[in-house]
Design a protein around this motif. Structure first.
Motif, PDB file in Angstrom:
ATOM      1  N   PRO A 133      21.192 -35.299 -30.853  1.00 17.15           N
ATOM      2  CA  PRO A 133      20.289 -35.184 -29.703  1.00 17.15           C
ATOM      3  C   PRO A 133      19.130 -34.233 -29.975  1.00 17.15           C
ATOM      4  O   PRO A 133      18.032 -34.427 -29.482  1.00 17.15           O
ATOM      5  N   GLU A 134      19.374 -33.193 -30.787  1.00 20.31           N
ATOM      6  CA  GLU A 134      18.338 -32.227 -31.129  1.00 20.31           C
ATOM      7  C   GLU A 134      18.463 -31.871 -32.597  1.00 20.31           C
ATOM      8  O   GLU A 134      19.558 -31.823 -33.144  1.00 20.31           O
ATOM      9  N   VAL A 135      17.306 -31.616 -33.218  1.00 18.44           N
ATOM     10  CA  VAL A 135      17.281 -31.197 -34.614  1.00 18.44           C
ATOM     11  C   VAL A 135      16.400 -29.954 -34.688  1.00 18.44           C
ATOM     12  O   VAL A 135      15.280 -29.950 -34.192  1.00 18.44           O
ATOM     13  N   GLY A 136      16.925 -28.884 -35.280  1.00 16.61           N
ATOM     14  CA  GLY A 136      16.177 -27.631 -35.391  1.00 16.61           C
ATOM     15  C   GLY A 136      15.662 -27.421 -36.798  1.00 16.61           C
ATOM     16  O   GLY A 136      16.123 -28.037 -37.756  1.00 16.61           O
ATOM     17  N   LEU A 137      14.681 -26.534 -36.913  1.00 22.64           N
ATOM     18  CA  LEU A 137      14.115 -26.167 -38.206  1.00 22.64           C
ATOM     19  C   LEU A 137      14.498 -24.727 -38.528  1.00 22.64           C
ATOM     20  O   LEU A 137      14.493 -23.866 -37.651  1.00 22.64           O
ATOM     21  N   VAL A 138      14.804 -24.465 -39.791  1.00 20.78           N
ATOM     22  CA  VAL A 138      15.178 -23.134 -40.234  1.00 20.78           C
ATOM     23  C   VAL A 138      13.958 -22.484 -40.862  1.00 20.78           C
ATOM     24  O   VAL A 138      13.300 -23.080 -41.715  1.00 20.78           O
ATOM     25  N   THR A 139      13.640 -21.262 -40.442  1.00 21.00           N
ATOM     26  CA  THR A 139      12.554 -20.488 -41.043  1.00 21.00           C
ATOM     27  C   THR A 139      13.059 -19.089 -41.360  1.00 21.00           C
ATOM     28  O   THR A 139      14.149 -18.699 -40.946  1.00 21.00           O
ATOM     29  N   VAL A 140      12.245 -18.351 -42.071  1.00 23.31           N
ATOM     30  CA  VAL A 140      12.550 -16.963 -42.390  1.00 23.31           C
ATOM     31  C   VAL A 140      11.550 -16.101 -41.631  1.00 23.31           C
ATOM     32  O   VAL A 140      10.355 -16.405 -41.632  1.00 23.31           O
ATOM     33  N   PRO A 141      12.007 -15.052 -40.958  1.00 22.97           N
ATOM     34  CA  PRO A 141      11.046 -14.191 -40.256  1.00 22.97           C
ATOM     35  C   PRO A 141      10.050 -13.590 -41.244  1.00 22.97           C
ATOM     36  O   PRO A 141      10.407 -13.266 -42.374  1.00 22.97           O
ATOM     37  N   PRO A 142       8.783 -13.445 -40.837  1.00 23.04           N
ATOM     38  CA  PRO A 142       7.786 -12.855 -41.755  1.00 23.04           C
ATOM     39  C   PRO A 142       8.111 -11.405 -42.043  1.00 23.04           C
ATOM     40  O   PRO A 142       8.755 -10.716 -41.259  1.00 23.04           O
ATOM     41  N   GLU A 143       7.628 -10.963 -43.200  1.00 18.93           N
ATOM     42  CA  GLU A 143       7.872  -9.566 -43.597  1.00 18.93           C
ATOM     43  C   GLU A 143       7.079  -8.646 -42.680  1.00 18.93           C
ATOM     44  O   GLU A 143       5.952  -8.958 -42.300  1.00 18.93           O
ATOM     45  N   ARG A 144       7.690  -7.517 -42.343  1.00 20.86           N
ATOM     46  CA  ARG A 144       6.994  -6.541 -41.506  1.00 20.86           C
ATOM     47  C   ARG A 144       5.981  -5.795 -42.357  1.00 20.86           C
ATOM     48  O   ARG A 144       6.276  -5.358 -43.473  1.00 20.86           O
ATOM     49  N   ARG A 145       4.812  -5.614 -41.802  1.00 21.61           N
ATOM     50  CA  ARG A 145       3.767  -4.860 -42.492  1.00 21.61           C
ATOM     51  C   ARG A 145       3.611  -3.515 -41.785  1.00 21.61           C
ATOM     52  O   ARG A 145       3.424  -3.471 -40.575  1.00 21.61           O
ATOM     53  N   GLU A 146       3.697  -2.461 -42.531  1.00 20.74           N
ATOM     54  CA  GLU A 146       3.558  -1.127 -41.967  1.00 20.74           C
ATOM     55  C   GLU A 146       2.089  -0.842 -41.707  1.00 20.74           C
ATOM     56  O   GLU A 146       1.243  -1.109 -42.571  1.00 20.74           O
ATOM     57  N   PRO A 147       1.732  -0.286 -40.522  1.00 21.67           N
ATOM     58  CA  PRO A 147       0.317   0.024 -40.229  1.00 21.67           C
ATOM     59  C   PRO A 147      -0.180   1.213 -41.010  1.00 21.67           C
ATOM     60  O   PRO A 147       0.445   1.979 -41.559  1.00 21.67           O
TER      61      PRO A 147
END
Length: 147
Positions: A133-147
């Motif tokens: 009924p539903e199909v999801g996509l897998v992603t990786v969270p983006p890397e955090r950039r320090e200000p």
């Protein structure tokens, strides 16, 4: 006769078990399993796209994951040949069998960011045609950039 009875009285059966050799064997096996366990884990290497997206709630059942590698080959994480490329028909058949027994199984597609978008969409279409009924996509969270 007298000598025999005395010799029997002196020898008592030993009631203790020496467990040191068993502990040594157990520790050797533990080290062997610790070294080989990471080598046994196999999978298809893909570079997932890094996107910020909401997470899916943790399902009560295990997810079925379709992988599309950088060459556009499909892999499915069930069956005997998890690391062998699968055709669309094999994907369809395996997904249908899984959904027949556990219809609430989440279907996820993880694809390399270099793969053609059409291959990803085709995997989703095959999953929906098999009854998902539903199909999801897998992603990786983006890397955090320090200000």
């Amino acid at each position: 006769m007298l000598k025999r009875t005395r010799s029997r009285q002196r020898r008592r059966p030993m009631a203790e078990i020496n467990v040191v050799p068993y502990i040594d064997v157990m520790l050797v096996l533990l080290v062997i399993f610790m070294v080989t366990a990471p080598l046994i884990t196999q999978g298809v290497k893909v570079a997932l796209p890094q996107e910020k997206a909401g997470g899916i709630p943790s399902p009560t059942t295990e997810s079925l994951i379709i992988t599309v590698d950088e060459f556009g080959d499909y892999y499915i994480d069930i069956g005997d040949e998890k690391n062998a490329p699968a055709s669309e028909q094999i994907l369809f058949d395996r997904i249908r069998v899984v959904l027949e027994y556990t219809p609430e199984t989440p279907i996820l597609v993880r694809a390399d960011h270099r793969v053609d978008y059409g291959r990803v969409v085709r995997a989703m279409v095959v999953a929906q045609a098999a009854g998902a009924p539903e199909v999801g996509l897998v992603t990786v969270p983006p890397e955090r950039r320090e200000p």
